[in-house]
Design an enzyme around this catalytic site. Structure first.
Site, PDB file in Angstrom:
ATOM      1  N   ARG A  26       0.807  -1.217   0.000  1.00 56.48           N
ATOM      2  CA  ARG A  26       0.000   0.000   0.000  1.00 56.48           C
ATOM      3  C   ARG A  26       0.845   1.275   0.000  1.00 56.48           C
ATOM      4  O   ARG A  26       0.399   2.338   0.402  1.00 56.48           O
ATOM      5  CB  ARG A  26      -0.958  -0.008   1.194  1.00 56.48           C
ATOM      6  CG  ARG A  26      -1.898  -1.203   1.122  1.00 56.48           C
ATOM      7  CD  ARG A  26      -2.965  -1.218   2.180  1.00 56.48           C
ATOM      8  NE  ARG A  26      -3.560  -2.547   2.278  1.00 56.48           N
ATOM      9  CZ  ARG A  26      -4.470  -3.043   1.448  1.00 56.48           C
ATOM     10  NH1 ARG A  26      -4.915  -2.314   0.445  1.00 56.48           N
ATOM     11  NH2 ARG A  26      -4.937  -4.256   1.621  1.00 56.48           N
ATOM     12  N   HIS A  48       3.489 -11.131  -4.937  1.00 59.31           N
ATOM     13  CA  HIS A  48       2.255 -10.443  -5.344  1.00 59.31           C
ATOM     14  C   HIS A  48       2.546  -8.954  -5.479  1.00 59.31           C
ATOM     15  O   HIS A  48       3.068  -8.345  -4.567  1.00 59.31           O
ATOM     16  CB  HIS A  48       1.141 -10.687  -4.330  1.00 59.31           C
ATOM     17  CG  HIS A  48      -0.228 -10.344  -4.853  1.00 59.31           C
ATOM     18  ND1 HIS A  48      -0.571  -9.065  -5.233  1.00 59.31           N
ATOM     19  CD2 HIS A  48      -1.326 -11.106  -5.068  1.00 59.31           C
ATOM     20  CE1 HIS A  48      -1.833  -9.074  -5.656  1.00 59.31           C
ATOM     21  NE2 HIS A  48      -2.315 -10.293  -5.581  1.00 59.31           N
ATOM     22  N   TYR A  88      -0.963  -3.416  -4.444  1.00 57.81           N
ATOM     23  CA  TYR A  88      -2.372  -3.117  -4.756  1.00 57.81           C
ATOM     24  C   TYR A  88      -2.544  -1.732  -5.365  1.00 57.81           C
ATOM     25  O   TYR A  88      -3.592  -1.419  -5.926  1.00 57.81           O
ATOM     26  CB  TYR A  88      -3.227  -3.210  -3.483  1.00 57.81           C
ATOM     27  CG  TYR A  88      -3.327  -4.598  -2.934  1.00 57.81           C
ATOM     28  CD1 TYR A  88      -3.691  -5.667  -3.747  1.00 57.81           C
ATOM     29  CD2 TYR A  88      -3.067  -4.856  -1.589  1.00 57.81           C
ATOM     30  CE1 TYR A  88      -3.788  -6.949  -3.240  1.00 57.81           C
ATOM     31  CE2 TYR A  88      -3.167  -6.145  -1.068  1.00 57.81           C
ATOM     32  CZ  TYR A  88      -3.528  -7.181  -1.902  1.00 57.81           C
ATOM     33  OH  TYR A  88      -3.618  -8.441  -1.396  1.00 57.81           O
ATOM     34  N   HIS A 110      -2.769  -7.916 -10.654  1.00 61.75           N
ATOM     35  CA  HIS A 110      -4.168  -7.667 -11.011  1.00 61.75           C
ATOM     36  C   HIS A 110      -4.166  -6.769 -12.247  1.00 61.75           C
ATOM     37  O   HIS A 110      -3.438  -5.773 -12.281  1.00 61.75           O
ATOM     38  CB  HIS A 110      -4.896  -6.952  -9.880  1.00 61.75           C
ATOM     39  CG  HIS A 110      -5.001  -7.766  -8.622  1.00 61.75           C
ATOM     40  ND1 HIS A 110      -5.698  -7.349  -7.526  1.00 61.75           N
ATOM     41  CD2 HIS A 110      -4.497  -8.978  -8.292  1.00 61.75           C
ATOM     42  CE1 HIS A 110      -5.620  -8.255  -6.575  1.00 61.75           C
ATOM     43  NE2 HIS A 110      -4.890  -9.254  -7.003  1.00 61.75           N
ATOM     44  N   GLU A 164      -3.750 -12.277 -12.733  1.00 60.78           N
ATOM     45  CA  GLU A 164      -4.732 -12.903 -11.841  1.00 60.78           C
ATOM     46  C   GLU A 164      -6.149 -12.501 -12.234  1.00 60.78           C
ATOM     47  O   GLU A 164      -6.411 -11.330 -12.526  1.00 60.78           O
ATOM     48  CB  GLU A 164      -4.462 -12.486 -10.379  1.00 60.78           C
ATOM     49  CG  GLU A 164      -5.438 -13.142  -9.404  1.00 60.78           C
ATOM     50  CD  GLU A 164      -5.130 -12.854  -7.945  1.00 60.78           C
ATOM     51  OE1 GLU A 164      -4.186 -12.077  -7.661  1.00 60.78           O
ATOM     52  OE2 GLU A 164      -5.841 -13.400  -7.081  1.00 60.78           O
ATOM     53  N   ASP A 201      -7.752 -17.370  -8.877  1.00 61.16           N
ATOM     54  CA  ASP A 201      -8.083 -17.257  -7.459  1.00 61.16           C
ATOM     55  C   ASP A 201      -9.478 -17.851  -7.268  1.00 61.16           C
ATOM     56  O   ASP A 201     -10.445 -17.395  -7.893  1.00 61.16           O
ATOM     57  CB  ASP A 201      -8.041 -15.774  -7.069  1.00 61.16           C
ATOM     58  CG  ASP A 201      -8.281 -15.531  -5.590  1.00 61.16           C
ATOM     59  OD1 ASP A 201      -9.304 -16.034  -5.073  1.00 61.16           O
ATOM     60  OD2 ASP A 201      -7.472 -14.832  -4.964  1.00 61.16           O
ATOM     61  N   HIS A 235     -12.128 -15.340  -6.229  1.00 60.87           N
ATOM     62  CA  HIS A 235     -12.483 -14.435  -7.325  1.00 60.87           C
ATOM     63  C   HIS A 235     -13.336 -15.153  -8.381  1.00 60.87           C
ATOM     64  O   HIS A 235     -14.300 -14.590  -8.887  1.00 60.87           O
ATOM     65  CB  HIS A 235     -11.214 -13.865  -7.985  1.00 60.87           C
ATOM     66  CG  HIS A 235     -10.365 -13.060  -7.045  1.00 60.87           C
ATOM     67  ND1 HIS A 235      -9.134 -12.571  -7.378  1.00 60.87           N
ATOM     68  CD2 HIS A 235     -10.585 -12.661  -5.765  1.00 60.87           C
ATOM     69  CE1 HIS A 235      -8.621 -11.906  -6.358  1.00 60.87           C
ATOM     70  NE2 HIS A 235      -9.480 -11.954  -5.362  1.00 60.87           N
ATOM     71  N   HIS A 248      -4.675 -19.493  -6.388  1.00 58.77           N
ATOM     72  CA  HIS A 248      -4.848 -18.923  -5.056  1.00 58.77           C
ATOM     73  C   HIS A 248      -6.036 -19.644  -4.432  1.00 58.77           C
ATOM     74  O   HIS A 248      -7.148 -19.588  -4.975  1.00 58.77           O
ATOM     75  CB  HIS A 248      -5.160 -17.423  -5.145  1.00 58.77           C
ATOM     76  CG  HIS A 248      -3.937 -16.569  -5.332  1.00 58.77           C
ATOM     77  ND1 HIS A 248      -4.007 -15.268  -5.749  1.00 58.77           N
ATOM     78  CD2 HIS A 248      -2.627 -16.841  -5.132  1.00 58.77           C
ATOM     79  CE1 HIS A 248      -2.776 -14.776  -5.808  1.00 58.77           C
ATOM     80  NE2 HIS A 248      -1.928 -15.712  -5.442  1.00 58.77           N
ATOM     81  N   ASP A 280     -15.081  -9.419  -2.848  1.00 61.91           N
ATOM     82  CA  ASP A 280     -13.825 -10.138  -2.640  1.00 61.91           C
ATOM     83  C   ASP A 280     -13.476 -10.182  -1.149  1.00 61.91           C
ATOM     84  O   ASP A 280     -12.742  -9.341  -0.652  1.00 61.91           O
ATOM     85  CB  ASP A 280     -12.712  -9.443  -3.434  1.00 61.91           C
ATOM     86  CG  ASP A 280     -11.408 -10.200  -3.357  1.00 61.91           C
ATOM     87  OD1 ASP A 280     -11.416 -11.372  -2.934  1.00 61.91           O
ATOM     88  OD2 ASP A 280     -10.362  -9.616  -3.707  1.00 61.91           O
ATOM     89  N   HIS A 288     -12.011 -12.956   1.509  1.00 58.96           N
ATOM     90  CA  HIS A 288     -11.470 -14.309   1.647  1.00 58.96           C
ATOM     91  C   HIS A 288     -11.866 -14.931   2.992  1.00 58.96           C
ATOM     92  O   HIS A 288     -11.986 -14.247   3.995  1.00 58.96           O
ATOM     93  CB  HIS A 288      -9.942 -14.291   1.536  1.00 58.96           C
ATOM     94  CG  HIS A 288      -9.461 -13.801   0.196  1.00 58.96           C
ATOM     95  ND1 HIS A 288      -8.135 -13.766  -0.153  1.00 58.96           N
ATOM     96  CD2 HIS A 288     -10.135 -13.356  -0.891  1.00 58.96           C
ATOM     97  CE1 HIS A 288      -8.010 -13.301  -1.388  1.00 58.96           C
ATOM     98  NE2 HIS A 288      -9.208 -13.032  -1.853  1.00 58.96           N
ATOM     99  N   GLU A 346      -4.448 -17.491   0.484  1.00 56.28           N
ATOM    100  CA  GLU A 346      -4.353 -16.084   0.916  1.00 56.28           C
ATOM    101  C   GLU A 346      -5.499 -15.863   1.906  1.00 56.28           C
ATOM    102  O   GLU A 346      -6.275 -14.931   1.792  1.00 56.28           O
ATOM    103  CB  GLU A 346      -4.540 -15.135  -0.269  1.00 56.28           C
ATOM    104  CG  GLU A 346      -3.518 -15.241  -1.372  1.00 56.28           C
ATOM    105  CD  GLU A 346      -3.909 -14.385  -2.575  1.00 56.28           C
ATOM    106  OE1 GLU A 346      -5.044 -14.546  -3.079  1.00 56.28           O
ATOM    107  OE2 GLU A 346      -3.100 -13.546  -2.981  1.00 56.28           O
TER     108      GLU A 346
HETATM  109 ZN    ZN Z   1      -4.349 -10.873  -5.924  1.00 59.51          ZN
HETATM  110 ZN    ZN Z   2      -5.628 -13.925  -5.063  1.00 61.48          ZN
END
Ligand code: ZN
Ligand code: ZN
Length: 289
Positions: free
Chosen positions: A37, A67, A70, A107, A151, A185, A188, A222, A235, A237, A267
């Site tokens: 971030r 990964h 974001y 992403h 992804e 994923d 997702h 994932h 989304d 998890h 994840e």
């Molecule tokens: Zn991801």
């Molecule tokens: Zn993922």
């Protein structure tokens, strides 16, 4: 043995991720190579990468996925955001290569303010610009090729990659200029509206995987259960077996020979100490029986 692992932290040095993964019962793992971030990131220290490689060899941990941040949106309509994203993504590729990681998960981005087609074009062009001049042959693990994995996403509005066709299209656009592959994923897939829960639904969804991205291109699954319903585009998890996907769907996936070459990386949330090990344990048990 199947490659089953979990996303782990890197506090105390990037190599400590290997110890965390091994302690969780994993033989593969995923990390962030910088704060996901924040725009700013430090380069990988050669000594840290060396330590990581030694620990991976010692414990036979393979593959390692990084990964991407974001913040990166390679198809942003805002030029400054796109420029920042390109620079940041170049840093991601360089750090992943320096760490000897096999995969960098990305992403595709948000095409808000553009058409979906423009978004796709921007994403492909941005990736091409970000990797310009990078020597992929310096990937540190011999015999293993490094890949940028696109992804699939939860399919929220303007989010590219909610549809498998979009992931396939982006991979197709990039094939000539970048080493690319796919990360799917489970959460997702499920919240984007693809059925992997019922037997018939799974068969249909996998037919679509085959006809779009293709099985061979999928390098990482994932493994995340979902808090929200199928098709909800939310989304969130959940621990394996405790969500709207359920344990049986993961058992089916882990026993699907078409994905024998894949790494399965959770994840899942860390609500309590030991949750990483618990989720890896559940996946291992499902893979075994
Ligand atoms: Zn991801
Ligand atoms: Zn993922």
């Amino acid at each position: 043995m199947k490659q089953i692992g979990v996303h782990v932290g890197t506090a105390g040095g990037v190599w400590t991720a290997v110890d965390r993964a091994v302690a969780a019962g994993a033989n593969t793992f995923q990390i962030f190579s910088a704060s996901p971030r924040m725009w700013k990131a430090s380069p990988v220290k050669p000594a840290d990468a060396k330590k990581m490689a030694e620990l991976r060899a010692k414990h036979d941990v393979n593959p390692v996925a990084v990964h991407a941040s974001y913040l990166i949106n390679l198809c942003s309509q805002t030029e400054s955001v796109r420029a920042n994203s390109i620079a940041a993504f170049r840093g991601e590729v360089e750090r992943a290569l320096d760490l000897g990681a096999e995969f960098l998960v990305l992403h595709p981005g948000s095409w808000k303010g553009l058409t979906r087609e423009q978004g796709l074009t921007y994403a492909a062009q941005s990736i091409e610009r970000a990797i310009e001049g990078i020597d992929f042959s310096k990937a540190a693990s011999p015999g293993k090729d490094f890949r940028i994995l696109i992804e699939n996403t939860a399919g929220a509005e303007f989010s590219l990659g909610g549809k498998l066709e979009q992931v396939a299209e982006l991979v197709e656009c990039l094939k000539a200029c970048a080493p690319v592959g796919v990360c799917l994923d489970t959460c997702h897939v499920h919240v984007a509206g693809y059925d992997i829960v019922t037997t018939d639904g799974y068969i249909e969804t996998m037919k679509l995987v085959e006809s779009t991205v293709g099985f061979e291109a999928v390098k990482v699954w994932h493994c995340n259960d979902a808090k929200a319903a199928m098709g909800s585009k939310l989304d969130r998890h959940e621990h394996i077996g405790e969500g709207t996907i359920g344990a049986e769907a993961f058992r089916r996936l882990l026993h699907d020979a078409r994905f024998d070459h894949c790494a399965f990386i959770a994840e899942t949330p860390v609500d309590n100490p030991g949750d990483e090990a618990r989720n890896v344990g559940v996946l291992r048990a499902l893979a075994a029986g």
